[in-house]
Design a protein around this motif. Sequence first.
Motif, PDB file in Angstrom:
ATOM      1  N   SER A  43      -4.476  11.609  -5.853  1.00 61.16           N
ATOM      2  CA  SER A  43      -5.251  10.340  -6.071  1.00 61.16           C
ATOM      3  C   SER A  43      -5.051   9.428  -6.959  1.00 61.16           C
ATOM      4  O   SER A  43      -5.647   8.586  -7.197  1.00 61.16           O
ATOM      5  CB  SER A  43      -7.044  10.913  -6.081  1.00 61.16           C
ATOM      6  OG  SER A  43      -7.045  11.643  -7.222  1.00 61.16           O
ATOM      7  N   SER A  44      -3.978   9.569  -7.834  1.00 60.78           N
ATOM      8  CA  SER A  44      -3.716   8.665  -8.844  1.00 60.78           C
ATOM      9  C   SER A  44      -3.258   7.284  -8.283  1.00 60.78           C
ATOM     10  O   SER A  44      -2.464   7.243  -7.253  1.00 60.78           O
ATOM     11  CB  SER A  44      -2.380   9.258  -9.449  1.00 60.78           C
ATOM     12  OG  SER A  44      -2.030   8.470 -10.492  1.00 60.78           O
ATOM     13  N   THR A  45      -3.729   6.351  -8.983  1.00 64.47           N
ATOM     14  CA  THR A  45      -3.506   5.160  -8.524  1.00 64.47           C
ATOM     15  C   THR A  45      -1.988   4.466  -9.005  1.00 64.47           C
ATOM     16  O   THR A  45      -1.632   3.628  -8.641  1.00 64.47           O
ATOM     17  CB  THR A  45      -4.600   4.050  -9.042  1.00 64.47           C
ATOM     18  OG1 THR A  45      -4.570   4.171 -10.597  1.00 64.47           O
ATOM     19  CG2 THR A  45      -5.982   4.322  -8.598  1.00 64.47           C
ATOM     20  N   ASN A  99       0.542   6.705  -8.593  1.00 65.41           N
ATOM     21  CA  ASN A  99       1.417   7.090  -7.296  1.00 65.41           C
ATOM     22  C   ASN A  99       1.620   6.297  -6.291  1.00 65.41           C
ATOM     23  O   ASN A  99       1.019   5.410  -5.875  1.00 65.41           O
ATOM     24  CB  ASN A  99       0.789   8.226  -6.913  1.00 65.41           C
ATOM     25  CG  ASN A  99       1.502   9.135  -5.735  1.00 65.41           C
ATOM     26  OD1 ASN A  99       2.354   8.587  -5.363  1.00 65.41           O
ATOM     27  ND2 ASN A  99       1.235  10.425  -5.699  1.00 65.41           N
ATOM     28  N   ILE A 100       2.896   5.869  -6.198  1.00 64.55           N
ATOM     29  CA  ILE A 100       3.518   4.801  -5.288  1.00 64.55           C
ATOM     30  C   ILE A 100       3.178   5.193  -3.681  1.00 64.55           C
ATOM     31  O   ILE A 100       2.744   4.159  -3.084  1.00 64.55           O
ATOM     32  CB  ILE A 100       4.843   4.631  -5.329  1.00 64.55           C
ATOM     33  CG1 ILE A 100       5.636   3.460  -4.731  1.00 64.55           C
ATOM     34  CG2 ILE A 100       5.583   6.009  -4.500  1.00 64.55           C
ATOM     35  CD1 ILE A 100       7.129   3.009  -4.562  1.00 64.55           C
ATOM     36  N   VAL A 101       2.634   6.209  -3.318  1.00 66.84           N
ATOM     37  CA  VAL A 101       2.115   6.567  -2.101  1.00 66.84           C
ATOM     38  C   VAL A 101       0.650   5.900  -2.068  1.00 66.84           C
ATOM     39  O   VAL A 101       0.406   5.449  -0.851  1.00 66.84           O
ATOM     40  CB  VAL A 101       1.907   8.264  -1.712  1.00 66.84           C
ATOM     41  CG1 VAL A 101       1.324   8.430  -0.441  1.00 66.84           C
ATOM     42  CG2 VAL A 101       3.352   8.681  -1.843  1.00 66.84           C
ATOM     43  N   ASN A 102      -0.078   5.527  -3.137  1.00 64.06           N
ATOM     44  CA  ASN A 102      -1.199   5.306  -2.916  1.00 64.06           C
ATOM     45  C   ASN A 102      -1.275   3.664  -3.327  1.00 64.06           C
ATOM     46  O   ASN A 102      -2.431   2.961  -3.422  1.00 64.06           O
ATOM     47  CB  ASN A 102      -2.318   6.058  -3.831  1.00 64.06           C
ATOM     48  CG  ASN A 102      -2.233   7.180  -3.683  1.00 64.06           C
ATOM     49  OD1 ASN A 102      -2.440   7.548  -2.448  1.00 64.06           O
ATOM     50  ND2 ASN A 102      -2.264   8.212  -4.561  1.00 64.06           N
ATOM     51  N   ARG A 103      -0.318   3.039  -3.501  1.00 61.54           N
ATOM     52  CA  ARG A 103      -0.235   1.575  -3.925  1.00 61.54           C
ATOM     53  C   ARG A 103       0.156   0.635  -2.857  1.00 61.54           C
ATOM     54  O   ARG A 103       1.211   0.127  -2.608  1.00 61.54           O
ATOM     55  CB  ARG A 103       0.798   1.477  -5.022  1.00 61.54           C
ATOM     56  CG  ARG A 103       0.234   2.283  -6.066  1.00 61.54           C
ATOM     57  CD  ARG A 103       1.428   2.163  -7.366  1.00 61.54           C
ATOM     58  NE  ARG A 103       1.901   0.842  -7.644  1.00 61.54           N
ATOM     59  CZ  ARG A 103       2.963   0.695  -8.580  1.00 61.54           C
ATOM     60  NH1 ARG A 103       3.706   1.657  -9.039  1.00 61.54           N
ATOM     61  NH2 ARG A 103       3.488  -0.603  -8.750  1.00 61.54           N
ATOM     62  N   ASN A 104      -0.758   0.922  -1.843  1.00 65.32           N
ATOM     63  CA  ASN A 104      -0.504   0.057  -0.419  1.00 65.32           C
ATOM     64  C   ASN A 104      -1.906  -0.472  -0.098  1.00 65.32           C
ATOM     65  O   ASN A 104      -2.777  -0.417  -0.826  1.00 65.32           O
ATOM     66  CB  ASN A 104       0.012   0.591   0.612  1.00 65.32           C
ATOM     67  CG  ASN A 104      -0.726   2.033   0.942  1.00 65.32           C
ATOM     68  OD1 ASN A 104      -1.865   1.835   1.170  1.00 65.32           O
ATOM     69  ND2 ASN A 104      -0.328   3.348   1.130  1.00 65.32           N
ATOM     70  N   LEU A 105      -2.127  -1.205   0.874  1.00 59.68           N
ATOM     71  CA  LEU A 105      -3.382  -1.899   1.328  1.00 59.68           C
ATOM     72  C   LEU A 105      -4.449  -0.745   1.503  1.00 59.68           C
ATOM     73  O   LEU A 105      -5.622  -1.354   1.002  1.00 59.68           O
ATOM     74  CB  LEU A 105      -3.076  -2.708   2.619  1.00 59.68           C
ATOM     75  CG  LEU A 105      -2.129  -4.040   2.581  1.00 59.68           C
ATOM     76  CD1 LEU A 105      -2.162  -4.638   3.760  1.00 59.68           C
ATOM     77  CD2 LEU A 105      -2.929  -5.024   1.617  1.00 59.68           C
ATOM     78  N   THR A 106      -4.189   0.406   2.027  1.00 59.14           N
ATOM     79  CA  THR A 106      -5.182   1.267   2.222  1.00 59.14           C
ATOM     80  C   THR A 106      -5.352   2.157   0.979  1.00 59.14           C
ATOM     81  O   THR A 106      -6.402   2.822   0.890  1.00 59.14           O
ATOM     82  CB  THR A 106      -5.040   2.033   3.596  1.00 59.14           C
ATOM     83  OG1 THR A 106      -3.849   2.705   3.275  1.00 59.14           O
ATOM     84  CG2 THR A 106      -4.868   1.252   4.731  1.00 59.14           C
ATOM     85  N   LYS A 153      -3.918   4.637   0.057  1.00 58.10           N
ATOM     86  CA  LYS A 153      -3.689   6.175   0.473  1.00 58.10           C
ATOM     87  C   LYS A 153      -2.613   6.379   1.363  1.00 58.10           C
ATOM     88  O   LYS A 153      -1.686   5.233   1.698  1.00 58.10           O
ATOM     89  CB  LYS A 153      -4.991   6.684   1.020  1.00 58.10           C
ATOM     90  CG  LYS A 153      -5.410   6.051   2.128  1.00 58.10           C
ATOM     91  CD  LYS A 153      -6.623   6.629   2.824  1.00 58.10           C
ATOM     92  CE  LYS A 153      -7.022   5.745   3.980  1.00 58.10           C
ATOM     93  NZ  LYS A 153      -8.356   6.220   4.658  1.00 58.10           N
ATOM     94  N   GLY A 154      -2.088   7.501   1.574  1.00 59.45           N
ATOM     95  CA  GLY A 154      -1.037   7.883   2.128  1.00 59.45           C
ATOM     96  C   GLY A 154      -0.384   9.306   2.179  1.00 59.45           C
ATOM     97  O   GLY A 154      -1.226  10.074   1.673  1.00 59.45           O
ATOM     98  N   VAL A 155       0.612   9.616   2.590  1.00 55.27           N
ATOM     99  CA  VAL A 155       1.018  10.853   2.516  1.00 55.27           C
ATOM    100  C   VAL A 155       2.317  11.274   1.878  1.00 55.27           C
ATOM    101  O   VAL A 155       3.322  10.308   2.008  1.00 55.27           O
ATOM    102  CB  VAL A 155       1.193  11.377   4.053  1.00 55.27           C
ATOM    103  CG1 VAL A 155       1.744  12.761   4.080  1.00 55.27           C
ATOM    104  CG2 VAL A 155       0.028  11.241   4.980  1.00 55.27           C
ATOM    105  N   GLN A 156       2.223  12.077   0.934  1.00 58.19           N
ATOM    106  CA  GLN A 156       3.548  12.666   0.070  1.00 58.19           C
ATOM    107  C   GLN A 156       3.953  13.884   0.578  1.00 58.19           C
ATOM    108  O   GLN A 156       3.299  14.715   0.613  1.00 58.19           O
ATOM    109  CB  GLN A 156       3.296  12.340  -1.153  1.00 58.19           C
ATOM    110  CG  GLN A 156       4.347  12.570  -2.135  1.00 58.19           C
ATOM    111  CD  GLN A 156       3.993  12.273  -3.594  1.00 58.19           C
ATOM    112  OE1 GLN A 156       3.220  11.527  -4.038  1.00 58.19           O
ATOM    113  NE2 GLN A 156       4.577  13.178  -4.429  1.00 58.19           N
TER     114      GLN A 156
END
Length: 64
Positions: A4-6, A8-15, A17-20
Amino acid sequence: LNGSSTSNIVNRNLTKKGVQIEMTKALRDSFYTSTGSASLTLSKYSAALNKAIKTYYVSKGIVQ
């Protein structure tokens, strides 16, 4: 780790959130031949991921 870290590149998009996908070095190494070319394993792995993503989006009615 809950991912959930902000920062983390996976979480740095419009939503936000993402999948790593975590994988072993042995698996990553199997994606390439001794000459550095992409292997059949990489092709199969990529196809499986693409199929899973499309299946998810179709099930949510996002794409056909």
